[in-house]
Design a protein around this motif. Structure first.
Motif, PDB file in Angstrom:
ATOM      1  N   ARG A 254       0.834  -1.209   0.000  1.00  7.50           N
ATOM      2  CA  ARG A 254       0.000   0.000   0.000  1.00  7.50           C
ATOM      3  C   ARG A 254       0.868   1.258   0.000  1.00  7.50           C
ATOM      4  NH1 ARG A 254      -4.858  -1.728   4.238  1.00  7.50           N
ATOM      5  NH2 ARG A 254      -5.557  -3.557   3.043  1.00  7.50           N
ATOM      6  N   ASP A 255       1.888   1.202  -0.836  1.00  4.69           N
ATOM      7  CA  ASP A 255       2.875   2.275  -0.941  1.00  4.69           C
ATOM      8  C   ASP A 255       2.556   3.106  -2.183  1.00  4.69           C
ATOM      9  OD1 ASP A 255       5.094   3.885  -1.348  1.00  4.69           O
ATOM     10  OD2 ASP A 255       6.554   2.306  -0.906  1.00  4.69           O
ATOM     11  N   THR A 256       1.846   4.202  -1.984  1.00  6.24           N
ATOM     12  CA  THR A 256       1.397   5.021  -3.111  1.00  6.24           C
ATOM     13  C   THR A 256       2.562   5.612  -3.887  1.00  6.24           C
ATOM     14  OG1 THR A 256      -0.668   5.571  -1.972  1.00  6.24           O
ATOM     15  CG2 THR A 256       0.018   7.035  -3.757  1.00  6.24           C
ATOM     16  N   GLU A 257       3.564   6.106  -3.194  1.00  5.92           N
ATOM     17  CA  GLU A 257       4.700   6.740  -3.873  1.00  5.92           C
ATOM     18  C   GLU A 257       5.409   5.757  -4.802  1.00  5.92           C
ATOM     19  OE1 GLU A 257       8.854   9.142  -2.793  1.00  5.92           O
ATOM     20  OE2 GLU A 257       7.396   8.673  -1.217  1.00  5.92           O
ATOM     21  N   SER A 258       5.632   4.540  -4.322  1.00  4.49           N
ATOM     22  CA  SER A 258       6.296   3.533  -5.157  1.00  4.49           C
ATOM     23  C   SER A 258       5.400   3.090  -6.310  1.00  4.49           C
ATOM     24  CB  SER A 258       6.684   2.316  -4.308  1.00  4.49           C
ATOM     25  OG  SER A 258       7.658   2.669  -3.347  1.00  4.49           O
ATOM     26  N   ALA A 259       4.091   3.075  -6.074  1.00  9.00           N
ATOM     27  CA  ALA A 259       3.152   2.701  -7.137  1.00  9.00           C
ATOM     28  C   ALA A 259       3.183   3.732  -8.263  1.00  9.00           C
ATOM     29  CB  ALA A 259       1.745   2.569  -6.575  1.00  9.00           C
ATOM     30  N   VAL A 260       3.188   5.010  -7.890  1.00 12.55           N
ATOM     31  CA  VAL A 260       3.276   6.071  -8.902  1.00 12.55           C
ATOM     32  C   VAL A 260       4.590   5.948  -9.675  1.00 12.55           C
ATOM     33  CG1 VAL A 260       3.472   8.561  -9.262  1.00 12.55           C
ATOM     34  CG2 VAL A 260       1.738   7.655  -7.697  1.00 12.55           C
ATOM     35  N   ALA A 261       5.679   5.653  -8.967  1.00  9.90           N
ATOM     36  CA  ALA A 261       6.981   5.500  -9.626  1.00  9.90           C
ATOM     37  C   ALA A 261       6.961   4.333 -10.615  1.00  9.90           C
ATOM     38  CB  ALA A 261       8.075   5.289  -8.582  1.00  9.90           C
ATOM     39  N   ALA A 262       6.239   3.259 -10.261  1.00 10.17           N
ATOM     40  CA  ALA A 262       6.151   2.103 -11.157  1.00 10.17           C
ATOM     41  C   ALA A 262       5.382   2.441 -12.427  1.00 10.17           C
ATOM     42  CB  ALA A 262       5.490   0.930 -10.438  1.00 10.17           C
ATOM     43  N   ILE A 263       4.384   3.295 -12.309  1.00  8.14           N
ATOM     44  CA  ILE A 263       3.648   3.723 -13.502  1.00  8.14           C
ATOM     45  C   ILE A 263       4.507   4.673 -14.337  1.00  8.14           C
ATOM     46  CG2 ILE A 263       1.589   4.891 -14.362  1.00  8.14           C
ATOM     47  CD1 ILE A 263       1.103   2.146 -13.063  1.00  8.14           C
ATOM     48  N   GLU A 264       5.168   5.606 -13.679  1.00  8.65           N
ATOM     49  CA  GLU A 264       6.015   6.548 -14.413  1.00  8.65           C
ATOM     50  C   GLU A 264       7.183   5.846 -15.098  1.00  8.65           C
ATOM     51  OE1 GLU A 264       6.985   9.563 -11.545  1.00  8.65           O
ATOM     52  OE2 GLU A 264       5.238  10.772 -12.121  1.00  8.65           O
ATOM     53  N   GLY A 265       7.588   4.695 -14.559  1.00  7.59           N
ATOM     54  CA  GLY A 265       8.656   3.929 -15.191  1.00  7.59           C
ATOM     55  C   GLY A 265       8.299   3.475 -16.596  1.00  7.59           C
ATOM     56  N   LEU A 266       6.994   3.357 -16.864  1.00  5.81           N
ATOM     57  CA  LEU A 266       6.552   2.941 -18.198  1.00  5.81           C
ATOM     58  C   LEU A 266       6.895   3.973 -19.267  1.00  5.81           C
ATOM     59  CD1 LEU A 266       3.043   1.551 -17.188  1.00  5.81           C
ATOM     60  CD2 LEU A 266       5.033   0.193 -17.858  1.00  5.81           C
ATOM     61  N   LYS A 267       7.195   5.198 -18.845  1.00  2.65           N
ATOM     62  CA  LYS A 267       7.582   6.229 -19.816  1.00  2.65           C
ATOM     63  C   LYS A 267       8.858   5.842 -20.562  1.00  2.65           C
ATOM     64  CE  LYS A 267       5.641  10.103 -17.148  1.00  2.65           C
ATOM     65  NZ  LYS A 267       5.966  11.341 -16.383  1.00  2.65           N
ATOM     66  N   GLY A 268       9.655   4.976 -19.953  1.00  2.00           N
ATOM     67  CA  GLY A 268      10.902   4.563 -20.584  1.00  2.00           C
ATOM     68  C   GLY A 268      10.727   3.543 -21.692  1.00  2.00           C
ATOM     69  N   ILE A 269       9.513   3.021 -21.852  1.00  3.82           N
ATOM     70  CA  ILE A 269       9.255   2.048 -22.914  1.00  3.82           C
ATOM     71  C   ILE A 269       8.960   2.795 -24.209  1.00  3.82           C
ATOM     72  CG2 ILE A 269       7.756   0.181 -23.695  1.00  3.82           C
ATOM     73  CD1 ILE A 269       7.264  -0.537 -20.788  1.00  3.82           C
ATOM     74  N   GLN A 270       9.773   2.582 -25.199  1.00  8.28           N
ATOM     75  CA  GLN A 270       9.620   3.271 -26.472  1.00  8.28           C
ATOM     76  C   GLN A 270       8.573   2.573 -27.340  1.00  8.28           C
ATOM     77  OE1 GLN A 270      11.250   6.209 -27.335  1.00  8.28           O
ATOM     78  NE2 GLN A 270      11.891   6.123 -25.190  1.00  8.28           N
ATOM     79  N   VAL A 271       7.654   3.348 -27.873  1.00  5.33           N
ATOM     80  CA  VAL A 271       6.676   2.817 -28.828  1.00  5.33           C
ATOM     81  C   VAL A 271       7.282   2.924 -30.224  1.00  5.33           C
ATOM     82  CG1 VAL A 271       4.386   3.111 -29.840  1.00  5.33           C
ATOM     83  CG2 VAL A 271       4.724   3.480 -27.379  1.00  5.33           C
ATOM     84  N   PRO A 272       7.506   1.784 -30.911  1.00  3.13           N
ATOM     85  CA  PRO A 272       8.109   1.837 -32.252  1.00  3.13           C
ATOM     86  C   PRO A 272       7.240   2.634 -33.220  1.00  3.13           C
ATOM     87  CG  PRO A 272       8.078  -0.408 -31.394  1.00  3.13           C
ATOM     88  CD  PRO A 272       7.215   0.408 -30.493  1.00  3.13           C
ATOM     89  N   LEU A 273       7.853   3.556 -33.930  1.00  2.00           N
ATOM     90  CA  LEU A 273       7.099   4.416 -34.847  1.00  2.00           C
ATOM     91  C   LEU A 273       7.297   4.044 -36.310  1.00  2.00           C
ATOM     92  CD1 LEU A 273       7.685   7.888 -33.143  1.00  2.00           C
ATOM     93  CD2 LEU A 273       5.809   6.269 -32.795  1.00  2.00           C
ATOM     94  N   GLY A 274       8.161   3.107 -36.575  1.00  9.05           N
ATOM     95  CA  GLY A 274       8.356   2.717 -37.970  1.00  9.05           C
ATOM     96  C   GLY A 274       9.682   2.033 -38.182  1.00  9.05           C
TER      97      GLY A 274
END
Length: 244
Positions: free
Chosen positions: A224-244
């Protein structure tokens, strides 16, 4: 392939859903379902909506495939009014697009749109975990752990459709506990665009990163660690979506 052929290739709904749809259609035709509000909440609208959405997310219907309200009405044995309502709902969440007197079809989501939708989803989901993680029940974490295990199993088999289903199920567990209706409606809209777009990217995304951040979020929910949960979601920003 013609729209008729595509629609007949759909996975048919269960007999229970089919009968609900037929009854709702009969009610609509004899006037017991008359107002817009009643049509919106009728069983046939929900049945057709889920049927189409499932066909799209499974890949039975692909981007650009035409959809005929007349054929769907015939398949379900109902009038076109509730079918059009279901299609409009799918337009509202971005998985169906239409041009007057030209076409109604599964939306074509470009990789750039998928990347933008992912950015919006991350922002919205950060707000969601900030709301719900502190009071997350152990049953929610247990369900998320089952989804995570299903994801890892699919990853080992290189079963990408199963991986995608498990991934979205994993995050949906938390979304179900939000009391913010505006937030959940916004998430519902954007998540289906991400889901549809991710099925047709030119290259696969880094699924090992998805696995990592699922694990981080699961641990945060357990604690029930909100700060770590938010960090885990923000970590997804590092996943690159292939554009071509």
């Amino acid at each position: 392939m013609s729209p008729r052929c595509r629609i007949r290739a759909f996975h048919r709904p269960s007999w229970r859903s089919w009968n609900l749809a037929r009854q709702a259609g009969r009610d609509a035709r004899i006037g017991t379902v008359s107002s817009d509000a009643e049509v919106t909440t009728s069983p046939v609208v929900a049945t057709v909506y889920e049927h189409l959405l499932d066909s799209i997310t499974r890949g039975d219907l692909q981007p650009g495939d035409r959809i005929s309200d007349a054929e769907l009405a015939k398949e379900f044995g109902v009038s076109r009014t509730p079918v059009r309502e279901a299609i409009q709902r799918l337009r509202d969440i971005g998985v169906i697009e239409a041009s007057a007197n030209r076409f109604t079809r599964v939306a074509v989501v470009a990789p750039e749109q998928t990347a933008k939708a992912m950015t919006v989803w991350i922002a919205l989901f950060c707000a969601l975990v900030d709301e719900v993680v502190e009071n997350a029940a152990s049953e929610t974490a247990d369900a998320m752990e089952s989804d995570h295990e299903a994801f890892l199993s699919a990853l080992a088999r290189e079963d990408y459709p199963a991986m995608a289903r498990a991934n979205f199920d994993f995050y949906d567990r938390l979304a179900a506990h939000s009391n913010n209706e505006v937030l959940t409606r916004s998430l519902t809209s954007v998540v289906h665009m991400v889901r549809l777009g991710s099925l047709y990217l030119p290259q696969a995304i880094d699924v090992s990163q998805l696995s990592r951040w699922q694990g981080e979020l699961l641990a945060a929910v357990r604690q029930r660690d909100t700060e770590s949960a938010v960090a885990a979601i923000e970590g997804l920003k590092g996943i690159q979506v292939p554009l071509g």
